[in-house]
Design an enzyme around this catalytic site. Structure first.
Site, PDB file in Angstrom:
ATOM      1  N   ASN A   9      -6.448  -2.326  -1.170  1.00  0.00           N
ATOM      2  CA  ASN A   9      -6.084  -1.651   0.069  1.00  0.00           C
ATOM      3  C   ASN A   9      -6.728  -0.266   0.014  1.00  0.00           C
ATOM      4  OD1 ASN A   9      -4.908  -0.416   2.243  1.00  0.00           O
ATOM      5  ND2 ASN A   9      -2.806  -0.478   1.443  1.00  0.00           N
ATOM      6  N   TRP A  10      -7.789  -0.106   0.782  1.00  0.00           N
ATOM      7  CA  TRP A  10      -8.534   1.150   0.707  1.00  0.00           C
ATOM      8  C   TRP A  10      -7.833   2.282   1.457  1.00  0.00           C
ATOM      9  CZ3 TRP A  10     -14.343  -0.637   1.700  1.00  0.00           C
ATOM     10  CH2 TRP A  10     -14.704  -1.550   0.707  1.00  0.00           C
ATOM     11  N   LYS A  11      -6.824   1.942   2.233  1.00  0.00           N
ATOM     12  CA  LYS A  11      -6.083   2.914   3.050  1.00  0.00           C
ATOM     13  C   LYS A  11      -7.070   3.727   3.894  1.00  0.00           C
ATOM     14  CE  LYS A  11      -2.417   2.727  -0.338  1.00  0.00           C
ATOM     15  NZ  LYS A  11      -1.319   3.378  -1.048  1.00  0.00           N
ATOM     16  N   HIS A  95       3.401  -2.497   5.077  1.00  0.00           N
ATOM     17  CA  HIS A  95       3.196  -1.526   3.996  1.00  0.00           C
ATOM     18  C   HIS A  95       4.183  -0.377   4.172  1.00  0.00           C
ATOM     19  CE1 HIS A  95       1.366   1.328   1.290  1.00  0.00           C
ATOM     20  NE2 HIS A  95       0.682   0.315   0.776  1.00  0.00           N
ATOM     21  N   GLU A  97       3.838   2.668   3.842  1.00  0.00           N
ATOM     22  CA  GLU A  97       3.285   3.813   4.582  1.00  0.00           C
ATOM     23  C   GLU A  97       3.375   3.574   6.089  1.00  0.00           C
ATOM     24  OE1 GLU A  97      -0.436   3.876   2.467  1.00  0.00           O
ATOM     25  OE2 GLU A  97       0.640   4.459   0.658  1.00  0.00           O
ATOM     26  N   GLU A 167       5.861  -3.852  -3.592  1.00  0.00           N
ATOM     27  CA  GLU A 167       5.336  -2.523  -3.904  1.00  0.00           C
ATOM     28  C   GLU A 167       6.481  -1.507  -3.922  1.00  0.00           C
ATOM     29  OE1 GLU A 167       0.864  -2.299  -2.768  1.00  0.00           O
ATOM     30  OE2 GLU A 167       2.036  -1.695  -1.042  1.00  0.00           O
ATOM     31  N   GLY A 173       0.817   5.353  -5.657  1.00  0.00           N
ATOM     32  CA  GLY A 173       0.045   6.592  -5.711  1.00  0.00           C
ATOM     33  C   GLY A 173       0.643   7.659  -6.605  1.00  0.00           C
ATOM     34  N   SER A 213       0.238   1.698  -8.404  1.00  0.00           N
ATOM     35  CA  SER A 213      -0.468   2.268  -9.562  1.00  0.00           C
ATOM     36  C   SER A 213      -1.002   1.219 -10.535  1.00  0.00           C
ATOM     37  CB  SER A 213       0.430   3.284 -10.289  1.00  0.00           C
ATOM     38  OG  SER A 213       0.772   4.347  -9.428  1.00  0.00           O
ATOM     39  N   GLY A 234      -4.310   0.089  -4.669  1.00  0.00           N
ATOM     40  CA  GLY A 234      -4.719   1.205  -3.811  1.00  0.00           C
ATOM     41  C   GLY A 234      -5.819   2.013  -4.482  1.00  0.00           C
ATOM     42  N   GLY A 235      -5.442   3.097  -5.115  1.00  0.00           N
ATOM     43  CA  GLY A 235      -6.389   4.045  -5.708  1.00  0.00           C
ATOM     44  C   GLY A 235      -7.479   3.404  -6.558  1.00  0.00           C
TER      45      GLY A 235
HETATM   46  P1  13P Z   1      -1.786   2.715  -5.547  1.00  0.00           P
HETATM   47  O1  13P Z   1      -2.443   1.591  -6.318  1.00  0.00           O
HETATM   48  O2  13P Z   1      -2.717   3.829  -5.225  1.00  0.00           O
HETATM   49  O3  13P Z   1      -0.511   3.145  -6.181  1.00  0.00           O
HETATM   50  O4  13P Z   1      -1.395   2.100  -4.104  1.00  0.00           O
HETATM   51  C1  13P Z   1      -0.722   0.899  -4.062  1.00  0.00           C
HETATM   52  C2  13P Z   1      -0.658   0.459  -2.643  1.00  0.00           C
HETATM   53  O5  13P Z   1       0.013   1.055  -1.836  1.00  0.00           O
HETATM   54  C3  13P Z   1      -1.454  -0.715  -2.254  1.00  0.00           C
HETATM   55  O6  13P Z   1      -1.125  -1.149  -0.983  1.00  0.00           O
END
Ligand code: 13P
Length: 257
Positions: A9-11, A95, A97, A167, A173, A213, A234-235
């Site tokens: 997920n590149w956000k 998600h 977010e 998640e 993050g 993470s 994510g990251g």
């Molecule tokens: P991180 O891997 O950056 O913690 O993000 C996880 C995430 O929200 C994937 O959707």
């Protein structure tokens, strides 16, 4: 046998050019085995990345969001039909977010999920508790309630195109990962709830991904858990080498199953 999946997920990260470079590097270096790899770029380059992966076995793309209406006066939104038209197979829905910053309620998330399924897309449906909820010790009830109010309202026929991503918000993050045991315990509880609601066959078939993470250093330990079927990253998905290492951990785990 359950599908092992690694989704990035590149956000709200990468320009189209950066995204293309990133995806190209992963396409070049990753060995997938039977693992499915999904790129979730921003909408500005979803089509571009979808073209890039075309014909590459095991790769797919995901939209990070989608509106629940078919079309119309919804400035700034993207429909299921648009996602389908470019060949993107997956949609990430629910998600934390989106729930937190865009006030997406369970009712909205269910409507989005139904619309995506109607349009023959597969849904990566996210759930997960906050730190406060975990500290109170009500995280199992909380997460199951999130599912009961949303995807457990689907018919078994619809549910077969659902992938669940657990998640925990406190691990997103933050560099804090759930321990392999914490992930396993929740995944086990989710699968048990799926079994109760949708039957044994679907419970055995549904892939449950862990997100929060995930990095090369912890991926293998988490993926080794019997009810963890991959990750939503994510990251670390923004770095080709890290993402490739995570895919490698998935492939190794999948081969051993
Ligand atoms: P991180 O891997 O950056 O913690 O993000 C996880 C995430 O929200 C994937 O959707």
């Amino acid at each position: 046998m359950r599908k092992f999946i690694v989704a990035g997920n590149w956000k709200m990260n990468t320009t189209p050019k950066e995204g293309k470079t990133l995806a190209k590097a992963v396409l070049k270096k990753a060995k997938l085995g039977k693992v499915k790899v999904i790129f979730g770029p921003p909408f500005t380059h979803l089509d571009k990345i979808q073209r890039l992966i075309k014909g590459r076995k095991g790769f797919a793309t995901a939209a990070q969001n989608m509106h629940q209406a078919d079309s119309g006066a919804y400035t700034g939104e993207i429909s299921a039909d648009m996602i389908r038209a470019i060949g993107t197979k997956y949609v990430i829905i629910g998600h934390s977010e989106r729930r937190q910053y865009f006030k997406e309620t369970n009712a909205i998330l269910l409507a989005k999920t139904k619309k995506a399924l109607e349009n023959k897309r597969k849904v990566i449906f996210c759930c997960g508790e906050s730190l406060g909820t975990r500290e109170k010790g009500t995280h199992f009830q909380y997460v199951i309630r999130q599912l009961t109010s949303t995807i457990f309202k689907l018919s078994p026929e619809e549910f077969k195109d659902i992938i669940i991503a657990y998640e925990p918000i406190w691990a997103i993050g933050t560099g804090k990962t759930a321990s392999p045991e914490q992930a396993q315990d929740m995944h086990f509880a989710i699968r048990a709830a799926v079994k109760k609601k949708m039957g044994e066959k679907l419970a055995e078939k549904v892939s449950i991904l862990y997100g929060g993470s995930v990095k090369p250093a912890n991926a293998l330990e988490i993926f080794k858990q019997p009810d963890v079927d991959g990750g939503l990253v994510g990251g670390a998905a923004l770095n080709a080498d890290d993402f490739v290492k995570i895919i490698d951990a998935a492939r190794k785990t999948d081969m051993g199953r």
